[in-house]
Enzyme design. Structure first.
Site, short mmCIF file in Angstrom:
data_model
loop_
_atom_site.label_atom_id
_atom_site.label_comp_id
_atom_site.label_asym_id
_atom_site.label_seq_id
_atom_site.Cartn_x
_atom_site.Cartn_y
_atom_site.Cartn_z
N ASP A 1 19.87 39.65 0.44
CA ASP A 1 20.91 40.45 -0.26
C ASP A 1 21.15 41.75 0.13
O ASP A 1 22.23 42.43 0.40
CB ASP A 1 20.32 40.48 -1.88
CG ASP A 1 21.02 39.55 -2.79
OD1 ASP A 1 22.05 39.26 -2.65
OD2 ASP A 1 20.49 39.14 -3.69
N THR B 1 23.43 32.67 -5.67
CA THR B 1 21.85 32.64 -5.26
C THR B 1 21.23 30.90 -5.09
O THR B 1 20.78 30.84 -3.86
CB THR B 1 20.94 33.27 -6.35
OG1 THR B 1 21.55 34.76 -6.43
CG2 THR B 1 19.62 33.31 -5.79
#
Length: 316
Positions: A41, A123
């Protein structure tokens, strides 16, 4: 937007490196910043914000991560891993102060142009090595203007880079190369319709969406289940014809704009239609969250009928 296309490719390279070298878990705890997806991320967002800082220095940015979080919540070991990955992906030495500055670039700024970044969308798909996306969209005075979506899992892992340019949508190889223009499909026959929906059950009400398709006469649609904003890309390039996000009963989930801006840009430039559940436009002028409870994305062929069916389902 060539610099941002290159940045999206570099971010995809970094994410794949994380999967190859650091991925050992199958799930991510929102409170645990030791997971590999968190490393990806921060690295992915840093790469994209670096390109924005270099080429759009006066624009605003809305993104998931921040430099303060990076410094305070990420361990020294993990920060070192991120620096190593960024150095490898960018092919230059990267310092911690540079990463903090990149992550915070444009944050809190008011400007006519706002870039909206989702460094890893999907995710669970990333952790399970399924589908995920790296997304960068542009709002111009609160309206969707441009979008870039890198999809490493597209076409059985071949990957693709979707982007808008001069009012059209293009699909290019993820590794390198120019894109070819794509448009939404011309499929109209209800028996030929392909519908995309989230792989994860918690993201939307699959029973409500099935009911809506049935009421709209599309009950026989073939389903594609996958993670991330790639579903928008599938509609934009004609691989799918319909994508709905209908809330689960009693849900108060507020959609974040970074989960949608880039994908909406792809579909609209490809000739598709994106609306709220009642057929009105999505409202990206209210900050980080959308006031819309859900969305309907399609090639336009049966959009009105789907809206009517969704309204019936939501009223039941």
């Amino acid at each position: 937007m060539r610099a941002l296309l290159a940045a999206a490719r570099d971010a995809a390279t970094l994410c794949r490196l994380v999967q190859e070298d650091y991925l050992s878990a199958n799930t991510k705890s929102d409170g645990d910043h030791s997971e590999p997806v968190t490393i990806a991320d921060y690295g992915s967002q840093a790469i994209i914000c670096r390109a924005l800082q270099q080429h759009y220095p006066h624009d605003a940015v809305v993104a998931e991560e921040s430099g303060q979080q990076f410094s305070a919540l990420v361990s020294a070991e993990q920060r070192g891993q991120i620096l190593q990955l960024l150095t490898q992906a960018l092919r230059q030495t990267v310092t911690e102060s540079e990463v903090v500055a990149w992550l915070d670039f444009g944050a809190g700024r008011s400007a006519p142009r706002t870039w909206v970044i989702d460094p890893i969308d999907g995710t669970k798909g990333f952790l399970a090595r399924r589908h995920y996306a790296i997304a960068c969209g542009l709002l111009s005075n609160g309206r969707v203007a441009e979008g870039i979506v890198a999809t490493p899992g597209y076409n059985d892992g071949e990957g693709a880079l979707f982007y808008t340019r001069a009012g059209s949508t293009y699909r290019a190889p993820l590794a390198a190369g120019e894109g070819l223009r794509v448009t939404v499909s011309l499929r109209y026959n209800p028996g030929d319709i392909i519908a995309a929906q989230s792989f994860e059950r918690a993201h939307a009400s699959k029973s409500r969406m099935a009911r809506a398709r049935e009421l709209a006469g599309l009950g026989g649609a073939r389903l594609l289940e996958l993670d991330s904003m790639e579903k928008y890309a599938l509609v934009a390039c004609g691989d799918a014809d319909l994508y709905m996000r209908l809330p689960r009963e009693g849900s108060r989930y507020a959609h974040k704009i970074w989960d949608h801006v880039a994908g909406v840009a792809l579909v609209q430039a490809a000739g598709g239609v994106v609306t709220d559940l009642d057929g009105s436009p999505l409202d990206f002028s209210q900050g980080e969250t959308l006031p819309n409870p859900g969305m309907i994305i399609s090639n336009g062929a049966h959009h009105g009928r789907v809206v009517e069916a969704v309204q019936r389902v939501m009223a039941e």
